[in-house]
Design a protein around this motif. Structure first.
Motif, PDB file in Angstrom:
ATOM      1  N   ASP A  78       1.101  -0.352  -0.075  1.00  0.00           N
ATOM      2  CA  ASP A  78      -0.190   0.350   0.250  1.00  0.00           C
ATOM      3  C   ASP A  78       1.356   1.165  -0.018  1.00  0.00           C
ATOM      4  OD1 ASP A  78      -2.559  -1.597   0.120  1.00  0.00           O
ATOM      5  OD2 ASP A  78      -2.085  -1.576   2.224  1.00  0.00           O
ATOM      6  N   PRO A  79       0.462   1.659  -1.046  1.00  0.00           N
ATOM      7  CA  PRO A  79       1.814   3.139  -1.194  1.00  0.00           C
ATOM      8  C   PRO A  79       1.119   4.080   0.458  1.00  0.00           C
ATOM      9  CG  PRO A  79      -0.115   3.343  -2.350  1.00  0.00           C
ATOM     10  CD  PRO A  79      -0.388   2.111  -1.777  1.00  0.00           C
ATOM     11  N   ARG A  80       2.160   5.034   0.917  1.00  0.00           N
ATOM     12  CA  ARG A  80       1.891   5.805   1.427  1.00  0.00           C
ATOM     13  C   ARG A  80       0.811   6.645   1.209  1.00  0.00           C
ATOM     14  NH1 ARG A  80       5.535   7.898   5.738  1.00  0.00           N
ATOM     15  NH2 ARG A  80       6.428   6.681   7.016  1.00  0.00           N
ATOM     16  N   GLN A  81       1.015   7.716  -0.713  1.00  0.00           N
ATOM     17  CA  GLN A  81      -0.035   8.737  -0.523  1.00  0.00           C
ATOM     18  C   GLN A  81       0.131   8.567  -2.464  1.00  0.00           C
ATOM     19  OE1 GLN A  81       3.182  12.123  -0.786  1.00  0.00           O
ATOM     20  NE2 GLN A  81       3.525  11.076   0.824  1.00  0.00           N
ATOM     21  N   GLY A  82      -1.375   9.082  -2.730  1.00  0.00           N
ATOM     22  CA  GLY A  82      -1.401   8.945  -3.667  1.00  0.00           C
ATOM     23  C   GLY A  82      -2.581   7.647  -4.362  1.00  0.00           C
ATOM     24  N   ARG A  83      -2.801   8.236  -5.646  1.00  0.00           N
ATOM     25  CA  ARG A  83      -4.224   6.903  -5.924  1.00  0.00           C
ATOM     26  C   ARG A  83      -4.405   6.249  -7.143  1.00  0.00           C
ATOM     27  NH1 ARG A  83      -6.682  11.244  -6.657  1.00  0.00           N
ATOM     28  NH2 ARG A  83      -6.342  11.333  -9.058  1.00  0.00           N
ATOM     29  N   ILE A  84      -4.272   5.165  -7.298  1.00  0.00           N
ATOM     30  CA  ILE A  84      -4.664   4.330  -8.263  1.00  0.00           C
ATOM     31  C   ILE A  84      -5.756   3.774  -8.858  1.00  0.00           C
ATOM     32  CG2 ILE A  84      -3.296   1.796  -8.680  1.00  0.00           C
ATOM     33  CD1 ILE A  84      -2.093   1.345  -6.296  1.00  0.00           C
ATOM     34  N   ASN A  85      -5.498   3.805 -10.084  1.00  0.00           N
ATOM     35  CA  ASN A  85      -7.490   3.808 -10.856  1.00  0.00           C
ATOM     36  C   ASN A  85      -6.856   2.693 -11.692  1.00  0.00           C
ATOM     37  OD1 ASN A  85      -9.198   3.952 -11.391  1.00  0.00           O
ATOM     38  ND2 ASN A  85      -9.359   5.625 -12.091  1.00  0.00           N
ATOM     39  N   ARG A  86      -7.917   1.292 -11.245  1.00  0.00           N
ATOM     40  CA  ARG A  86      -7.641   0.417 -12.889  1.00  0.00           C
ATOM     41  C   ARG A  86      -8.795   0.049 -12.567  1.00  0.00           C
ATOM     42  NH1 ARG A  86      -5.357  -1.694  -7.543  1.00  0.00           N
ATOM     43  NH2 ARG A  86      -3.173  -1.868  -7.195  1.00  0.00           N
ATOM     44  N   SER A  87      -8.266   0.296 -14.782  1.00  0.00           N
ATOM     45  CA  SER A  87      -9.974   0.095 -14.960  1.00  0.00           C
ATOM     46  C   SER A  87      -9.858  -1.600 -15.652  1.00  0.00           C
ATOM     47  CB  SER A  87     -10.434   0.953 -15.726  1.00  0.00           C
ATOM     48  OG  SER A  87      -8.920   1.058 -17.213  1.00  0.00           O
ATOM     49  N   TYR A  88      -8.622  -2.163 -15.608  1.00  0.00           N
ATOM     50  CA  TYR A  88      -8.919  -3.570 -16.193  1.00  0.00           C
ATOM     51  C   TYR A  88      -9.365  -4.491 -15.160  1.00  0.00           C
ATOM     52  CZ  TYR A  88      -4.591  -3.948 -13.043  1.00  0.00           C
ATOM     53  OH  TYR A  88      -4.100  -3.537 -12.102  1.00  0.00           O
TER      54      TYR A  88
END
Lengths: 269, 248
Positions: free
Chosen positions: B54-64
């Protein structure tokens, strides 16, 4: 699924390996015979005499009863310790803090001499099956616990990550990835624990006068019947061997077929 | 529509920042090679993108729908045959015939022979183990593949062969992917786009699109592109630097 032919070949190899076991036992019998010839029948009866004594004992139904009593007590103690030790060990393996808290208690349990346990358990449970079973359980609990905890704690975490990356759920990861690694560590320890359970059971029977092989040994001792005593020892060892090679080793080889594949040709078993 | 968006990702180990403000988008059917000097946080970024950290900050957006990872080590279960290792990636409730055919298809795609499927990992060579790992990733029918320096331990001929497998199954628009490597030739050969990570993990330094589709590139073109990047392109000046973060 393993094919039928492969299984038959494995079973064949397992049975064939009995020859090497027999050869080892023969060497032991030869040394025994030499000692017998040096000290005479009273101190150490010959292997043949012992075998005859054991045969006579086995002709008697009550002897079978005694063997069965001791074996079932030892096995239930072993099973009790196996279940509790494995479950507790798994929990401790996942939580290093718990493992650290429990470790001194394991050392404590291992440090208390078995004789002391027998005295305590006799006070708590009287002189019956319960004392014997509990003695066997107490004797093997710490090693089973440590084996399971180590098995979990030393698992390959890279495999955990791999399973996670494939989207495996927690339960599936535990069953498919972690348990096999834990069993890998636990099995040699279970073999040791089983031997310990038998030894502890016989000792508890002898001291608590609780029937079974232990009591038969006590009777032989008071009659100074060395051949009979040796015969009982032989029978209890045979009972242990029967359980180990009839139950534990086949299960192990079933679970560890891959280890077998890793061995170079010619040194299989 | 992008398959994967990483926005402003930052991460720290024991208070030391390893990644900071990383933003990376990977399009559908696109294979992106991520390069950078050793120890710049490439693997950490991949692990974050694949959901292993899990990252400390930031967003992950997965569309697969699904992803799979091919790690640097094969990471096979030693107690299971190659067949079962590949089968691990399949969902539980498949019929055994369906299962068998999907395992076989994945194995064929990774150039594994059917005879080898009943061997245990100890009986397989290094290349075969890694191919089993690729087959496992392909069997999962993932539409996004992560490669974490998967071929570093293989010899050049085998590595080429593996790259061909990657090009065939990820680089031709079927699946998207993120490929980490510090071999520039590997990056130029397999990827549509090369992204360079800063050597201290402070963001993305830049990116270069590589002409042609990966299947269409020949050795000469790959060689010349690598030469050009390494000699004339300032973006790649630090890529081959050895900094295991000892100075950090």
């Amino acid at each position: 699924m393993t094919s039928l032919a492969e299984r038959a070949s494995r079973t064949g190899q397992f049975l064939w390996s009995g020859w090497s076991g027999l050869a080892g036992l023969s060497v032991f019998a030869a040394v025994w015979q030499v000692a017998h010839e040096a000290y005479g029948s009273f101190i150490l009866p010959s292997p043949l005499e012992t075998l005859t004594a054991a045969q006579t004992l086995l002709g008697d139904v009550s002897a079978w009863q005694l063997l069965l009593t001791t074996s079932s007590r030892a096995l239930s103690g072993f099973a009790l310790a196996g279940v509790i030790g494995t479950v507790a060990g798994c929990i401790a393996g996942f939580h290093p803090a718990i493992l650290r808290l429990v470790q001194p208690q394991i050392t404590l349990m291992l440090g208390v001499p078995p004789i002391a346990w027998i005295v305590l358990l006799m006070i708590w449970f009287g002189t019956g099956s319960a004392t014997v079973t509990m003695t066997a359980a107490v004797a093997c609990l710490p090693i089973v616990f440590l084996g399971a905890a180590e098995g979990i704690a030393s698992r390959d975490r890279l495999l955990d990550d791999m399973a996670l990356s494939l989207g495996m759920g927690q339960v599936r990861r535990f069953v498919r990835i972690i348990v096999p690694q834990m069993l890998n560590r636990l099995f040699p320890i279970l073999v040791m624990a089983l031997g310990t359970a038998f030894k502890a059971a016989v000792m508890a029977e002898l001291l608590a006068n609780a029937g079974g092989i232990g009591e038969a040994l006590a009777v032989s001792r008071s009659n100074l019947d060395v051949a009979n005593a040796l015969a009982w020892i032989l029978l209890s060892v045979s009972a242990l061997l029967a359980v180990e090679y009839g139950l534990i080793q086949p299960t192990r080889s079933e679970l560890e077929a891959w280890r077998h594949a890793a061995r170079p040709w010619g040194v299989k078993r | 529509m992008n398959a994967l968006n990483l926005t402003d990702i930052g991460h720290a180990f024991l208070g030391r920042t390893v990644l900071d403000r990383i933003t990376l988008d990977i399009g559908e059917g696109e294979l992106v090679a991520l390069v950078g000097p050793s120890g710049c946080g490439k693997s950490t970024l991949l692990h974050i993108a694949a959901g292993l950290i899990d990252p400390r900050q930031g967003r992950i957006n997965r569309s697969y729908a699904r992803h799979a990872v091919v790690f640097q080590e094969p990471r096979l279960l030693p107690w299971a045959t190659a067949r079962k290792n590949i089968g691990m990636a399949l969902p539980e409730g498949l019929s055994s015939r369906n299962r068998h055919s999907r395992i076989l298809a994945a194995a064929t795609a990774a150039a594994l022979e059917e005879d080898d499927l009943d061997k245990y990992p100890v009986q397989l060579s290094g290349g075969m183990k890694q191919r089993t790992a690729i087959a496992r990733a392909l069997a999962s029918e993932a539409d996004f593949l992560f490669f974490d320096e998967p071929f570093t331990a293989l010899d050049p001929a085998l590595r080429r062969h593996m790259q061909d497998i990657v090009i065939r199954h990820a680089g031709n628009g079927k699946r998207s992917g993120l490929f980490i490597t510090h071999d520039m030739a590997e990056a130029v050969r397999t990827a549509h786009r090369i992204v360079v990570l800063d050597r201290r993990g402070n963001g993305i330094l830049g990116e270069r699109y590589i002409p042609l589709r990966p299947v269409e590139r020949d050795d000469r073109m790959i060689f010349e592109t690598v030469q050009h990047f390494m000699k004339a392109d300032p973006l790649f000046a630090h890529v081959e630097e050895l900094d295991e973060r000892r100075s950090a």
